[in-house]
Design a protein around this motif. Structure first.
Motif, PDB file in Angstrom:
ATOM      1  N   ASN A  15      38.501  42.682  39.965  1.00 47.89           N
ATOM      2  CA  ASN A  15      39.835  42.265  39.505  1.00 47.89           C
ATOM      3  C   ASN A  15      40.851  42.047  40.376  1.00 47.89           C
ATOM      4  O   ASN A  15      41.830  41.267  40.289  1.00 47.89           O
ATOM      5  CB  ASN A  15      40.162  42.348  37.956  1.00 47.89           C
ATOM      6  N   ALA A  16      41.122  43.093  41.017  1.00 49.23           N
ATOM      7  CA  ALA A  16      42.012  43.170  41.962  1.00 49.23           C
ATOM      8  C   ALA A  16      42.077  42.133  43.019  1.00 49.23           C
ATOM      9  O   ALA A  16      43.371  41.785  43.555  1.00 49.23           O
ATOM     10  CB  ALA A  16      42.198  44.792  42.619  1.00 49.23           C
ATOM     11  N   MET A  17      40.969  41.781  43.504  1.00 50.20           N
ATOM     12  CA  MET A  17      40.796  40.727  44.618  1.00 50.20           C
ATOM     13  C   MET A  17      41.496  39.564  44.339  1.00 50.20           C
ATOM     14  O   MET A  17      41.974  38.792  44.848  1.00 50.20           O
ATOM     15  CB  MET A  17      39.273  40.607  45.047  1.00 50.20           C
ATOM     16  N   ASP A  18      41.572  38.924  42.811  1.00 47.32           N
ATOM     17  CA  ASP A  18      42.006  37.711  42.414  1.00 47.32           C
ATOM     18  C   ASP A  18      43.346  37.996  41.865  1.00 47.32           C
ATOM     19  O   ASP A  18      43.934  36.971  41.103  1.00 47.32           O
ATOM     20  CB  ASP A  18      41.035  37.281  41.243  1.00 47.32           C
ATOM     21  N   ALA A  19      43.993  39.256  41.791  1.00 46.67           N
ATOM     22  CA  ALA A  19      45.219  39.398  40.994  1.00 46.67           C
ATOM     23  C   ALA A  19      46.449  38.777  41.688  1.00 46.67           C
ATOM     24  O   ALA A  19      46.441  38.648  43.010  1.00 46.67           O
ATOM     25  CB  ALA A  19      45.524  41.014  41.029  1.00 46.67           C
ATOM     26  N   ASP A  20      47.149  38.066  41.016  1.00 47.90           N
ATOM     27  CA  ASP A  20      48.639  37.348  41.562  1.00 47.90           C
ATOM     28  C   ASP A  20      49.600  38.459  41.488  1.00 47.90           C
ATOM     29  O   ASP A  20      49.520  39.675  40.805  1.00 47.90           O
ATOM     30  CB  ASP A  20      48.982  36.153  40.680  1.00 47.90           C
ATOM     31  N   ILE A  21      50.492  38.330  42.550  1.00 51.58           N
ATOM     32  CA  ILE A  21      51.947  39.086  42.520  1.00 51.58           C
ATOM     33  C   ILE A  21      52.830  38.668  41.688  1.00 51.58           C
ATOM     34  O   ILE A  21      53.204  37.372  42.015  1.00 51.58           O
ATOM     35  CB  ILE A  21      52.347  39.455  44.078  1.00 51.58           C
ATOM     36  N   VAL A  22      53.359  39.117  40.542  1.00 52.99           N
ATOM     37  CA  VAL A  22      54.371  38.372  39.848  1.00 52.99           C
ATOM     38  C   VAL A  22      55.636  39.493  39.626  1.00 52.99           C
ATOM     39  O   VAL A  22      55.515  40.555  39.474  1.00 52.99           O
ATOM     40  CB  VAL A  22      53.835  38.389  38.302  1.00 52.99           C
ATOM     41  N   GLU A  23      56.749  38.867  40.240  1.00 53.15           N
ATOM     42  CA  GLU A  23      58.054  39.541  40.130  1.00 53.15           C
ATOM     43  C   GLU A  23      58.601  39.327  38.798  1.00 53.15           C
ATOM     44  O   GLU A  23      58.905  38.149  38.256  1.00 53.15           O
ATOM     45  CB  GLU A  23      58.816  39.069  40.912  1.00 53.15           C
ATOM     46  N   ILE A  24      58.887  40.331  37.976  1.00 52.71           N
ATOM     47  CA  ILE A  24      59.623  40.306  36.663  1.00 52.71           C
ATOM     48  C   ILE A  24      60.962  40.664  36.972  1.00 52.71           C
ATOM     49  O   ILE A  24      61.318  41.790  37.587  1.00 52.71           O
ATOM     50  CB  ILE A  24      58.782  41.072  35.830  1.00 52.71           C
ATOM     51  N   GLU A  25      61.761  39.826  36.829  1.00 56.94           N
ATOM     52  CA  GLU A  25      63.345  40.256  36.782  1.00 56.94           C
ATOM     53  C   GLU A  25      63.839  40.846  35.655  1.00 56.94           C
ATOM     54  O   GLU A  25      63.623  40.311  34.494  1.00 56.94           O
ATOM     55  CB  GLU A  25      64.160  38.801  37.288  1.00 56.94           C
ATOM     56  N   THR A  26      64.683  41.978  35.825  1.00 55.76           N
ATOM     57  CA  THR A  26      65.502  42.778  34.532  1.00 55.76           C
ATOM     58  C   THR A  26      66.741  41.941  34.377  1.00 55.76           C
ATOM     59  O   THR A  26      67.347  42.079  35.429  1.00 55.76           O
ATOM     60  CB  THR A  26      65.370  44.101  35.001  1.00 55.76           C
ATOM     61  N   THR A  46      32.343  58.466  28.832  1.00 57.17           N
ATOM     62  CA  THR A  46      31.080  58.597  29.552  1.00 57.17           C
ATOM     63  C   THR A  46      31.523  58.398  30.846  1.00 57.17           C
ATOM     64  O   THR A  46      32.379  57.503  31.292  1.00 57.17           O
ATOM     65  CB  THR A  46      30.075  57.834  29.076  1.00 57.17           C
ATOM     66  N   LYS A  47      30.662  58.827  31.697  1.00 57.46           N
ATOM     67  CA  LYS A  47      30.842  58.742  33.254  1.00 57.46           C
ATOM     68  C   LYS A  47      30.606  57.274  33.453  1.00 57.46           C
ATOM     69  O   LYS A  47      31.154  56.564  34.317  1.00 57.46           O
ATOM     70  CB  LYS A  47      30.040  59.537  34.085  1.00 57.46           C
ATOM     71  N   ALA A  48      29.583  56.712  32.856  1.00 58.56           N
ATOM     72  CA  ALA A  48      29.125  55.135  32.833  1.00 58.56           C
ATOM     73  C   ALA A  48      30.340  54.184  32.647  1.00 58.56           C
ATOM     74  O   ALA A  48      30.640  53.206  33.353  1.00 58.56           O
ATOM     75  CB  ALA A  48      27.841  54.755  32.334  1.00 58.56           C
ATOM     76  N   GLY A  49      31.213  54.616  31.560  1.00 59.20           N
ATOM     77  CA  GLY A  49      32.397  53.710  31.181  1.00 59.20           C
ATOM     78  C   GLY A  49      33.290  53.754  32.362  1.00 59.20           C
ATOM     79  O   GLY A  49      34.160  52.841  32.695  1.00 59.20           O
ATOM     80  N   CYS A  50      33.511  54.965  32.785  1.00 63.37           N
ATOM     81  CA  CYS A  50      34.466  55.175  34.117  1.00 63.37           C
ATOM     82  C   CYS A  50      33.789  54.427  35.183  1.00 63.37           C
ATOM     83  O   CYS A  50      34.824  53.848  35.914  1.00 63.37           O
ATOM     84  CB  CYS A  50      34.525  56.776  34.368  1.00 63.37           C
ATOM     85  N   MET A  51      32.828  54.307  35.509  1.00 67.76           N
ATOM     86  CA  MET A  51      32.351  53.445  36.634  1.00 67.76           C
ATOM     87  C   MET A  51      32.423  52.090  36.274  1.00 67.76           C
ATOM     88  O   MET A  51      32.912  51.298  37.347  1.00 67.76           O
ATOM     89  CB  MET A  51      30.940  53.823  36.891  1.00 67.76           C
ATOM     90  N   ASN A  52      32.249  51.781  35.232  1.00 68.69           N
ATOM     91  CA  ASN A  52      32.634  50.395  34.928  1.00 68.69           C
ATOM     92  C   ASN A  52      34.017  50.026  34.991  1.00 68.69           C
ATOM     93  O   ASN A  52      34.391  48.884  35.327  1.00 68.69           O
ATOM     94  CB  ASN A  52      32.181  50.016  33.433  1.00 68.69           C
ATOM     95  N   GLY A  53      34.804  50.979  34.592  1.00 71.43           N
ATOM     96  CA  GLY A  53      36.434  50.578  34.764  1.00 71.43           C
ATOM     97  C   GLY A  53      36.551  50.457  36.187  1.00 71.43           C
ATOM     98  O   GLY A  53      37.523  49.651  36.615  1.00 71.43           O
ATOM     99  N   ILE A  54      36.092  51.193  37.254  1.00 72.41           N
ATOM    100  CA  ILE A  54      36.360  51.209  38.474  1.00 72.41           C
ATOM    101  C   ILE A  54      35.761  49.861  39.152  1.00 72.41           C
ATOM    102  O   ILE A  54      36.545  49.174  39.708  1.00 72.41           O
ATOM    103  CB  ILE A  54      35.589  52.524  39.460  1.00 72.41           C
ATOM    104  N   GLU A  55      34.686  49.563  38.725  1.00 70.82           N
ATOM    105  CA  GLU A  55      34.120  48.271  39.109  1.00 70.82           C
ATOM    106  C   GLU A  55      35.061  46.955  38.524  1.00 70.82           C
ATOM    107  O   GLU A  55      35.132  46.167  39.252  1.00 70.82           O
ATOM    108  CB  GLU A  55      32.450  48.114  38.713  1.00 70.82           C
ATOM    109  N   SER A  56      35.513  47.227  37.432  1.00 73.15           N
ATOM    110  CA  SER A  56      36.619  46.148  36.945  1.00 73.15           C
ATOM    111  C   SER A  56      37.955  46.093  37.746  1.00 73.15           C
ATOM    112  O   SER A  56      38.058  45.059  38.062  1.00 73.15           O
ATOM    113  CB  SER A  56      36.954  46.377  35.382  1.00 73.15           C
ATOM    114  N   VAL A  57      38.322  47.320  38.201  1.00 69.51           N
ATOM    115  CA  VAL A  57      39.529  47.232  39.072  1.00 69.51           C
ATOM    116  C   VAL A  57      39.013  46.299  40.478  1.00 69.51           C
ATOM    117  O   VAL A  57      39.761  45.747  41.014  1.00 69.51           O
ATOM    118  CB  VAL A  57      39.864  48.610  39.162  1.00 69.51           C
ATOM    119  N   ARG A  58      37.888  47.038  40.924  1.00 66.94           N
ATOM    120  CA  ARG A  58      37.538  46.214  42.195  1.00 66.94           C
ATOM    121  C   ARG A  58      37.550  45.060  42.071  1.00 66.94           C
ATOM    122  O   ARG A  58      37.661  44.440  43.029  1.00 66.94           O
ATOM    123  CB  ARG A  58      36.546  47.138  42.536  1.00 66.94           C
TER     124      ARG A  58
END
Length: 64
Positions: free
Chosen positions: A48-59, A34-46
């Motif tokens: 949670n991205a503000m609180d996201a940490d940068i994590v470097e993963i070494e191979t 649904t479009k509403a589900g897609c809008m919820n996904g966008i809101e989640s990214v908006r």
């Protein structure tokens, strides 16, 4: 300004992509029934991205 675009894919699912100011796609979302589900996904990214940490993963190196 960056922007979210909502579109439907070939299977009829709603998806979003986040485009940078220069038009480059920098993120895409999963398929939503649904479009509403897609809008919820966008809101989640908006939200949670503000609180996201940068994590470097070494191979680990492969020794021969």
């Amino acid at each position: 300004m960056s922007k979210f675009e909502i579109f439907t894919d070939k299977s009829g699912k709603y998806r979003f992509r986040l485009k940078a100011k220069n038009g480059e796609i920098i993120a895409t979302g999963q398929g939503y029934s649904t479009k509403a589900g897609c809008m919820n996904g966008i809101e989640s990214v908006r939200k949670n991205a503000m609180d996201a940490d940068i994590v470097e993963i070494e191979t680990p190196s492969v020794e021969e």
